[in-house]
Design an enzyme around this catalytic site. Structure first.
Site, PDB file in Angstrom:
ATOM      1  N   ALA A  64       0.833  -1.203   0.000  1.00  8.06           N
ATOM      2  CA  ALA A  64       0.000   0.000   0.000  1.00  8.06           C
ATOM      3  C   ALA A  64       0.867   1.252   0.000  1.00  8.06           C
ATOM      4  CB  ALA A  64      -0.931  -0.004   1.215  1.00  8.06           C
ATOM      5  N   VAL A  65       1.953   1.224   0.759  1.00 12.98           N
ATOM      6  CA  VAL A  65       2.871   2.366   0.803  1.00 12.98           C
ATOM      7  C   VAL A  65       3.546   2.556  -0.552  1.00 12.98           C
ATOM      8  CG1 VAL A  65       4.998   3.245   1.857  1.00 12.98           C
ATOM      9  CG2 VAL A  65       3.243   2.197   3.284  1.00 12.98           C
ATOM     10  N   THR A  66       3.920   1.458  -1.193  1.00 12.75           N
ATOM     11  CA  THR A  66       4.556   1.525  -2.512  1.00 12.75           C
ATOM     12  C   THR A  66       3.645   2.202  -3.527  1.00 12.75           C
ATOM     13  OG1 THR A  66       5.824  -0.503  -2.103  1.00 12.75           O
ATOM     14  CG2 THR A  66       5.546   0.164  -4.393  1.00 12.75           C
ATOM     15  N   ASP A  76      10.492   6.867  -0.383  1.00 10.58           N
ATOM     16  CA  ASP A  76      10.317   5.627  -1.137  1.00 10.58           C
ATOM     17  C   ASP A  76      11.005   4.449  -0.452  1.00 10.58           C
ATOM     18  OD1 ASP A  76       9.525   4.143  -3.538  1.00 10.58           O
ATOM     19  OD2 ASP A  76      11.656   4.080  -3.980  1.00 10.58           O
ATOM     20  N   ASP A  97       8.761   1.470   2.193  1.00 20.79           N
ATOM     21  CA  ASP A  97       8.147   0.166   1.941  1.00 20.79           C
ATOM     22  C   ASP A  97       9.133  -0.977   2.138  1.00 20.79           C
ATOM     23  OD1 ASP A  97       9.651   0.854  -0.247  1.00 20.79           O
ATOM     24  OD2 ASP A  97       8.093   0.447  -1.738  1.00 20.79           O
ATOM     25  N   GLY A  98      10.375  -0.762   1.702  1.00 22.81           N
ATOM     26  CA  GLY A  98      11.389  -1.798   1.887  1.00 22.81           C
ATOM     27  C   GLY A  98      11.690  -2.040   3.355  1.00 22.81           C
ATOM     28  N   SER A 131       9.639 -10.213  -0.513  1.00 16.00           N
ATOM     29  CA  SER A 131       9.244 -11.243  -1.471  1.00 16.00           C
ATOM     30  C   SER A 131       9.573 -10.799  -2.888  1.00 16.00           C
ATOM     31  CB  SER A 131       7.739 -11.520  -1.372  1.00 16.00           C
ATOM     32  OG  SER A 131       7.000 -10.363  -1.745  1.00 16.00           O
ATOM     33  N   ASP A 175       7.716  -2.854  -6.520  1.00 19.72           N
ATOM     34  CA  ASP A 175       8.505  -1.654  -6.254  1.00 19.72           C
ATOM     35  C   ASP A 175       9.232  -1.185  -7.515  1.00 19.72           C
ATOM     36  OD1 ASP A 175       9.544   0.253  -4.218  1.00 19.72           O
ATOM     37  OD2 ASP A 175      11.457  -0.626  -4.791  1.00 19.72           O
ATOM     38  N   ASP A 235       8.543   2.251  -9.618  1.00 22.67           N
ATOM     39  CA  ASP A 235       9.648   3.192  -9.841  1.00 22.67           C
ATOM     40  C   ASP A 235       9.672   3.700 -11.268  1.00 22.67           C
ATOM     41  OD1 ASP A 235      10.510   3.005  -7.230  1.00 22.67           O
ATOM     42  OD2 ASP A 235      12.183   1.657  -7.660  1.00 22.67           O
TER      43      ASP A 235
END
Length: 208
Positions: A30-32, A66, A69-70, A80, A87, A91
């Site tokens: 969701a953040v990505t 950015d 999320d990681g 995963s 991601d 980008d």
């Protein structure tokens, strides 16, 4: 390169925010997606309308964020192949929006041949910037590596956003034009580096 150092700094700065989002039950995916949507919206609304200073600052903040999320994926043990794929794909949308925004701004706000040249350079950077990660991904799909190079994603974004910021502060447009020339050359050289690396590896396999 800037990529590694920036990632370490972002881990320190935004670790608390990542932990908070995890506690709130927000997923890394969701953040990505949200981060990409905000980046695209900012790039295509602020830059073409001439709000270069606000655009550079807003996009700079979003690019740094950015990393969230990681970090969230590592905290939750949810790293995963899907997350990496999402991601990387997002980008490409973000990068395309930034360079497209710069190109549209040049056509709208820079008179004469200078505007056309700057816009063409922005388009060149957009295309070459997409080929750089493609070369890496394609090499990986074949069991080879095509890492590194002169202009990785973080490097390209720092250069373009700093140039946009400087022009937004009132410096001559030529600064942005020169930055785009350098980015195009650096991106092209990175593609050559990665193609050469895969070429050496493939010939090594053939000779083995």
């Amino acid at each position: 390169m800037l990529s590694s150092n920036g990632r370490r700094l972002a881990t320190v700065l935004f670790g608390p925010a990542a932990r908070l989002l995890v506690r709130l039950g927000i997923s890394p995916d969701a953040v990505t997606v949200a981060g990409t949507a905000l980046t695209v919206a900012a790039a295509l609304s602020l830059l073409p309308t001439g709000h270069l200073l606000a655009g550079a600052l807003t996009l700079g903040a979003l690019v740094v964020l950015d990393n969230l999320d990681g970090q969230m994926a590592r905290l939750t043990g949810r790293e995963s192949d899907w997350g990496a794929f999402l991601d990387s794909t997002m980008d490409r949308f973000a990068d395309a929006a930034i360079f497209a925004g710069v190109g549209i701004w040049a056509l709208r706000h820079v008179d004469g041949a200078a505007g056309d040249v700057t816009a063409a350079l922005a388009l060149s950077c957009l295309v070459l910037g997409s080929i750089v990660p493609y070369a890496k991904a394609r090499a990986a799909s074949l069991g080879m590596t095509a890492d590194g190079g002169l202009a990785e994603r973080a490097d390209r974004l720092v250069v373009i956003l700093v140039a946009v910021l400087l022009v937004g502060l009132g410096l001559p447009v030529v600064i942005l034009t020169v930055a785009l020339v350098l980015l195009a050359l650096a991106s092209a050289w990175t593609v050559i580096q990665r193609v050469s690396a895969v070429h050496r590896q493939s010939h090594g396999r053939t000779g083995a």
